[in-house]
Motif scaffolding. Structure first.
Motif, short mmCIF file in Angstrom:
data_model
loop_
_atom_site.label_atom_id
_atom_site.label_comp_id
_atom_site.label_asym_id
_atom_site.label_seq_id
_atom_site.Cartn_x
_atom_site.Cartn_y
_atom_site.Cartn_z
N THR A 202 67.10 56.94 3.07
CA THR A 202 65.65 56.93 3.08
C THR A 202 65.09 58.34 3.20
OG1 THR A 202 65.63 56.61 5.48
CG2 THR A 202 65.63 54.64 4.10
N ARG A 209 60.31 59.89 -10.64
CA ARG A 209 60.15 58.44 -10.75
C ARG A 209 59.25 58.15 -11.94
NH1 ARG A 209 58.23 56.14 -5.55
NH2 ARG A 209 60.44 55.87 -5.04
N THR A 228 64.09 55.59 -10.57
CA THR A 228 63.95 56.67 -9.59
C THR A 228 65.22 57.50 -9.59
OG1 THR A 228 62.55 55.27 -8.21
CG2 THR A 228 63.49 57.23 -7.19
N GLU A 235 68.08 54.64 -8.93
CA GLU A 235 67.58 53.34 -8.50
C GLU A 235 66.74 52.72 -9.60
OE1 GLU A 235 67.30 53.87 -3.62
OE2 GLU A 235 65.48 53.70 -4.83
N ARG A 237 64.17 49.53 -10.20
CA ARG A 237 63.36 48.54 -9.51
C ARG A 237 62.48 47.80 -10.50
NH1 ARG A 237 63.15 49.43 -3.90
NH2 ARG A 237 64.23 51.33 -3.24
N SER A 241 58.47 46.64 -7.25
CA SER A 241 59.20 47.63 -6.44
C SER A 241 60.39 47.02 -5.70
CB SER A 241 58.27 48.32 -5.43
OG SER A 241 57.27 49.04 -6.11
N GLN A 242 60.87 45.85 -6.15
CA GLN A 242 62.08 45.27 -5.58
C GLN A 242 63.30 45.90 -6.24
OE1 GLN A 242 62.21 43.05 -3.02
NE2 GLN A 242 59.98 43.26 -2.88
N LEU A 243 64.28 46.30 -5.42
CA LEU A 243 65.46 46.99 -5.94
C LEU A 243 66.33 46.02 -6.75
CD1 LEU A 243 67.10 49.63 -5.94
CD2 LEU A 243 68.30 48.79 -3.92
N HIS A 245 69.03 47.39 -8.81
CA HIS A 245 70.39 47.95 -8.68
C HIS A 245 70.28 49.43 -8.32
CE1 HIS A 245 74.72 47.80 -9.25
NE2 HIS A 245 74.64 48.99 -9.82
N ARG A 246 71.26 49.86 -7.54
CA ARG A 246 71.37 51.28 -7.17
C ARG A 246 72.71 51.80 -7.67
NH1 ARG A 246 69.33 54.73 -2.79
NH2 ARG A 246 70.84 56.38 -2.37
#
Length: 326
Positions: A202, A209, A228, A235, A237, A241-243, A245-246
């Motif tokens: 974080t 982005r 992002t 990232e 999303r 703004s729900q993730l 995959h990272r």
């Protein structure tokens, strides 16, 4: 950047008002315009600038057939039988149209009206940002007030502990050899709670982005979202703004640049399907130089993007490099 490069094309039918009939052909999108070419004659029936578009809607023709309408100046153009489906075409066209207006790079026919809409959208964004800043200031002030209250409560609690100790000593007889004062220290205070260590993810700075159109694996539904870029990961999303995959840097096996506006990111697995995302964005030329810095050995430029790869020392590339070094 070549303004004539074709970003996408879709088979569809166009309603030709002069002959009152539907013409089958292909709807094409370039970075600056929309075109429609008839299949039988190869004639270019439509060619207008993105900045001249007033609105894009999903409607129904004859109350039955799902259609897509594009309002260009005072003329409404109807498209139907869109492949793979209407939602995909709508999401991509709307994305490039809005980004064109926000960029303020309107040119050609209708540029003045387009730039006006861009200024209007920019004004709305600035107003929203101002309200968010005011809200943040109010929350910060309230947070300081809560901190003062908590400090006062801690002081009251400490005073009560001291008073309780003194009362206990006064209540004990003077001749009692096991007085509590032998066992209590002058100041008994509760151990302070150690704050939890911040999550390094974080605290990681965001390099860039951008809004993107996302296609996951073989899914034909292209949906809007965000990409992002972080120093150690990517990232993806959704629009809420729900993730989704990272990708850690070590997880990315290859990045294919299909065009200057479209890339695909893949992570290989043994014994199960690869995890791949295809991303399309009007701002992708800003991202590719940064990806080259981070994944130089994993980047692969396909035929339609070779010209973009050759222009490696463009101002945008230098900008991406400076951001990455920062």
């Amino acid at each position: 950047m070549n303004e004539d490069i074709r970003i996408h094309s879709w088979p569809c039918s166009y309603y030709l008002d002069s002959s009152k009939q539907w013409i089958s052909g292909k709807l094409s999108l370039t970075p600056s315009s929309i075109k429609f070419t008839a299949d039988k004659t190869g004639e270019l029936l439509l060619d207008f600038h993105l900045s001249s578009i007033g609105d894009i809607k999903k409607e129904s023709s004859h109350l039955i057939f799902s259609s897509l309408t594009i309002l260009e100046k005072s003329t409404k153009h109807w498209f139907s039988s869109l492949h793979p489906n209407r939602n995909v075409v709508f999401n991509i066209l709307e994305h490039f149209w809005r980004e064109r207006l926000l960029s303020g790079a309107g040119a050609g026919a209708g540029a003045a009206s387009g730039s006006g809409k861009g200024k209007e959208l920019t004004g709305m964004l600035e107003g929203s940002q101002k309200r968010l800043e005011d809200t943040a200031k109010v929350l910060h002030s309230q947070g300081e007030q809560f901190d003062n209250i908590m400090r006062g409560l801690h002081k009251i609690e400490g005073d009560m502990d001291v008073a309780d100790r003194l009362l206990t000593e006064l209540e004990s007889p003077s001749w009692w050899p096991f007085s509590t004062k032998l066992w209590k220290t002058p100041l008994e205070s509760k151990p302070k709670e150690t704050p939890a260590a911040p999550d390094p993810k974080t605290q990681e700075g965001i390099l860039l982005r951008i809004p993107v159109i996302i296609t996951h694996r073989t899914d034909s539904n292209a949906k809007p979202g965000k990409l992002t870029l972080l120093p150690s990961s990517l990232e993806i999303r959704d629009c809420n703004s729900q993730l989704l995959h990272r990708f850690e840097s070590r997880d990315v096996d290859d990045i294919r640049v299909h065009t200057p506006y479209e890339i695909s990111i893949r992570q290989r697995f043994i014994g199960k399907p690869d995890n791949s995302f295809r991303l399309l964005s009007a701002r992708m030329p800003e991202v590719i130089p940064i990806l080259e810095m981070q994944f130089s050995r994993k980047m692969q430029f396909l035929e339609d993007a070779l010209g973009f790869a050759g222009a490696g020392k463009s101002p945008q590339a230098d900008l991406g490099a400076s951001v990455w070094q920062a």
